[in-house]
Write a protein that holds these residues in place. Structure first.
Motif, short mmCIF file in Angstrom:
data_model
loop_
_atom_site.label_atom_id
_atom_site.label_comp_id
_atom_site.label_asym_id
_atom_site.label_seq_id
_atom_site.Cartn_x
_atom_site.Cartn_y
_atom_site.Cartn_z
N GLY A 195 0.80 -1.22 0.00
CA GLY A 195 0.00 0.00 0.00
C GLY A 195 0.83 1.26 0.00
N LEU A 196 2.08 1.17 -0.50
CA LEU A 196 3.00 2.30 -0.51
C LEU A 196 3.19 2.84 -1.93
CD1 LEU A 196 5.70 0.91 1.95
CD2 LEU A 196 3.71 2.34 2.47
N ASN A 197 3.57 4.10 -2.02
CA ASN A 197 3.67 4.78 -3.30
C ASN A 197 5.12 4.83 -3.79
OD1 ASN A 197 3.40 6.41 -5.54
ND2 ASN A 197 2.72 8.22 -4.43
N PRO A 198 5.45 4.19 -4.90
CA PRO A 198 6.82 4.24 -5.43
C PRO A 198 7.28 5.65 -5.78
CG PRO A 198 5.58 2.46 -6.47
CD PRO A 198 4.59 3.28 -5.69
N ALA A 199 6.36 6.57 -6.03
CA ALA A 199 6.72 7.93 -6.45
C ALA A 199 7.49 8.68 -5.37
CB ALA A 199 5.47 8.71 -6.85
N ARG A 200 7.44 8.21 -4.13
CA ARG A 200 8.19 8.87 -3.06
C ARG A 200 9.56 8.25 -2.85
NH1 ARG A 200 5.22 9.47 2.40
NH2 ARG A 200 7.22 10.48 2.85
N ILE A 201 9.94 7.34 -3.72
CA ILE A 201 11.24 6.68 -3.61
C ILE A 201 12.12 7.08 -4.78
CG2 ILE A 201 12.43 4.45 -3.72
CD1 ILE A 201 10.25 3.27 -2.04
N VAL A 202 13.38 7.44 -4.46
CA VAL A 202 14.37 7.80 -5.47
C VAL A 202 15.41 6.68 -5.54
CG1 VAL A 202 16.04 9.52 -6.24
CG2 VAL A 202 14.03 10.23 -4.89
N ILE A 203 15.48 6.03 -6.69
CA ILE A 203 16.50 5.00 -6.90
C ILE A 203 17.79 5.71 -7.31
CG2 ILE A 203 17.17 2.98 -8.24
CD1 ILE A 203 14.82 2.48 -6.36
N GLU A 204 18.85 5.48 -6.53
CA GLU A 204 20.09 6.22 -6.70
C GLU A 204 21.11 5.35 -7.44
OE1 GLU A 204 23.28 8.37 -3.74
OE2 GLU A 204 21.15 8.43 -3.22
N LEU A 205 21.43 5.72 -8.68
CA LEU A 205 22.32 4.94 -9.53
C LEU A 205 23.78 5.29 -9.27
CD1 LEU A 205 20.39 5.25 -12.92
CD2 LEU A 205 20.22 3.42 -11.22
N PRO A 206 24.67 4.30 -9.34
CA PRO A 206 26.11 4.56 -9.12
C PRO A 206 26.72 5.29 -10.31
CG PRO A 206 25.78 2.28 -9.78
CD PRO A 206 24.40 2.87 -9.59
N ALA A 207 27.88 5.88 -10.06
CA ALA A 207 28.56 6.65 -11.11
C ALA A 207 28.91 5.79 -12.31
CB ALA A 207 29.82 7.30 -10.54
N ALA A 208 29.20 4.51 -12.09
CA ALA A 208 29.54 3.63 -13.21
C ALA A 208 28.40 3.51 -14.20
CB ALA A 208 29.93 2.25 -12.67
N ALA A 209 27.17 3.56 -13.72
CA ALA A 209 26.01 3.49 -14.61
C ALA A 209 25.79 4.82 -15.32
CB ALA A 209 24.77 3.11 -13.82
N VAL A 210 26.04 5.91 -14.61
CA VAL A 210 25.86 7.23 -15.21
C VAL A 210 26.84 7.46 -16.36
CG1 VAL A 210 25.90 9.73 -14.75
CG2 VAL A 210 24.96 8.15 -13.05
N ALA A 211 28.01 6.83 -16.27
CA ALA A 211 29.05 7.03 -17.28
C ALA A 211 28.69 6.46 -18.64
CB ALA A 211 30.36 6.41 -16.80
N HIS A 212 27.73 5.54 -18.69
CA HIS A 212 27.33 4.90 -19.95
C HIS A 212 25.96 5.45 -20.36
CE1 HIS A 212 30.66 2.06 -19.81
NE2 HIS A 212 30.44 1.98 -18.51
N LYS A 213 25.98 6.36 -21.33
CA LYS A 213 24.77 7.11 -21.68
C LYS A 213 23.61 6.21 -22.08
CE LYS A 213 25.34 11.01 -23.74
NZ LYS A 213 25.57 12.10 -24.73
N THR A 214 23.87 5.18 -22.90
CA THR A 214 22.79 4.31 -23.36
C THR A 214 22.19 3.52 -22.19
OG1 THR A 214 23.82 4.10 -25.54
CG2 THR A 214 22.16 2.45 -24.94
N PHE A 215 23.08 2.93 -21.37
CA PHE A 215 22.62 2.16 -20.21
C PHE A 215 21.88 3.06 -19.23
CE2 PHE A 215 23.92 -0.56 -16.35
CZ PHE A 215 22.84 -1.41 -16.52
N LEU A 216 22.40 4.26 -19.03
CA LEU A 216 21.74 5.21 -18.13
C LEU A 216 20.34 5.54 -18.61
CD1 LEU A 216 21.80 7.23 -15.75
CD2 LEU A 216 22.83 8.90 -17.32
N GLY A 217 20.19 5.75 -19.92
CA GLY A 217 18.88 6.05 -20.46
C GLY A 217 17.90 4.92 -20.26
N TYR A 218 18.38 3.67 -20.48
CA TYR A 218 17.51 2.51 -20.28
C TYR A 218 17.08 2.39 -18.82
CZ TYR A 218 16.35 -2.22 -18.99
OH TYR A 218 15.73 -3.30 -18.42
N LEU A 219 18.05 2.47 -17.90
CA LEU A 219 17.74 2.31 -16.48
C LEU A 219 16.76 3.38 -16.00
CD1 LEU A 219 21.30 1.55 -15.04
CD2 LEU A 219 19.38 -0.06 -15.18
#
Length: 277
Positions: free
Chosen positions: A157-181
Motif C-alpha cells: 500500500g506504498l507509493n513508489p513515487a516517493r522513492i528515489v533509486i540512486e544509480l552509481p557513477a559507473a552506470a551514469v558514465a554509460h549514456k545508453t545504459f543510463l537512459g535505459y535504467l
C-alpha cells in the motif's frame, strides 16, 4: 486513509515468502522498528537528511547557532543507510562486494530496500526516500528494473513515487545504459538520481536520460573548483543537484558562495540526530 504503521507493514511483508523469512519487528529497546536478519546479522535502518538550504536565508555561520538545525532548511528527503543493530561498523556495499552469487546479491538488496521502506513509511517520515543501488545488481537483473520492488511496495500500500533509486557513477558514465535504467525505473513509478564521479560526467546526462536528481561529492567539486559550472549546467538541464558528503563547516560555507540548493553529509547528520533525540 490511515497511513500504515511499521507493525502493519511487517505483517504485510510476512505474505512474501522471502521477506517473511528475514523481516521482523525488533524487541525490547528496539521494539519500535523493523529488523532484517541475514547470515547471522541483525540489520536496521538509518536515515541521512538531505536539506534544501534555499528555503531559509543562512546569513549566520553554522558555528554561531549549532543547536538550531532547522536553519539548514527543510528536508527534501532522506537517504537510507543499512546499519547493524549492535552499532558495529557496517558497509552494505562492502557486504555486497563479498557476495559471489548474483542471486544472493539480488535477494539481499531486495531485503534491505523493503526494510528501509517499511521503517521510513511506517514511521510517517516526510519527503523522499533515497535508496542506493549496487552496480552488480543492475547487471544481475537483465530487464524490467524496478518491476519487482514496485510490486512489493504496491502490495504494502506504498507509493513508489516517493522513492528515489540512486544509480552509481559507473552506470551514469554509460549514456545508453543510463537512459535505459532511468526509463525503466520511472516506468514503474520511481524517481531516479545519478551519482557523478567527476564534473565531466554530467555531460553523459541528456534528454535520453531525464534524471530527477544528480548527486556530487562536495569535497571533489570544491577541490576541482567545479561547483559553479556544475550548478550552472545542472540548471540548464533542469535537474536538481545535491552536493553530498559535506564533512565540515568550511565546506558548507564554501558551497553557500554559489547557488547550491541541496546538501547532505556527516556535518548535518550529527546535528539532525541530536535534535531527533
Amino acid at each position: 486513509m490511515i497511513p500504515p504503521t511499521i507493525p502493519t507493514l511487517v505483517a504485510r511483508a510476512s505474505d512474501h515468502p522471502f521477506l517473511g523469512k528475514h523481516l521482523a519487528m525488533g524487541s525490547g529497546s528496539h521494539g519500535d522498528f523493523a529488523l532484517a536478519r541475514f547470515n547471522d546479522l541483525e540489520l536496521t535502518s538509518g536515515y541521512e537528511p538531505i536539506f534544501d538550504i534555499s528555503v531559509h536565508a543562512l546569513a549566520q555561520s553554522l558555528s554561531s547557532d549549532v543547536e538550531n538545525v532547522d536553519r539548514f532548511g527543510d528536508e527534501l528527503g532522506f537517504q537510507a543507510v543499512t546499519q547493524r543493530l549492535d552499532a558495529a561498523p557496517f558497509d552494505m556495499f562492502d557486504a555486497f562486494d563479498r557476495i559471489g552469487d548474483d542471486q544472493q546479491l539480488v535477494s539481499l538488496d531486495r531485503m534491505s530496500r523493503a526494510l528501509h521502506a517499511i521503517n521510513f513509511f511506517g514511521a510517517q517520515r516526510h519527503g523522499l526516500l533515497f535508496l542506493r543501488v549496487h552496480e552488480r545488481l543492475l547487471k544481475s537483473v537483465k530487464y524490467d528494473h524496478g518491476r519487482h520492488f514496485s510490486s512489493v511496495l504496491t502490495s504494502f500500500g506504498l507509493n513508489p513515487a516517493r522513492i528515489v533509486i540512486e544509480l552509481p557513477a559507473a552506470a551514469v558514465a554509460h549514456k545508453t545504459f543510463l537512459g535505459y535504467l532511468t526509463k525503466s525505473y520511472q516506468h514503474y513509478g520511481f524517481k531516479v538520481a545519478g551519482n557523478l564521479s567527476n564534473a565531466g560526467q554530467i555531460l553523459s546526462v541528456s534528454d535520453t536520460a531525464r534524471l530527477d536528481f544528480l548527486k556530487m561529492d562536495a569535497a571533489v567539486a570544491l577541490r576541482d573548483a567545479t561547483v559553479k559550472p556544475l550548478v550552472g549546467y545542472a540548471g540548464r538541464l533542469r535537474i536538481p543537484l545535491i552536493f553530498n558528503r559535506v564533512m565540515d563547516e568550511a565546506q558548507f560555507e564554501a558551497l553557500q558562495q554559489y547557488d547550491v540548493r541541496f546538501v547532505q553529509g556527516p556535518l548535518f547528520n550529527a546535528h539532525y540526530h541530536d535534535r531527533a533525540a
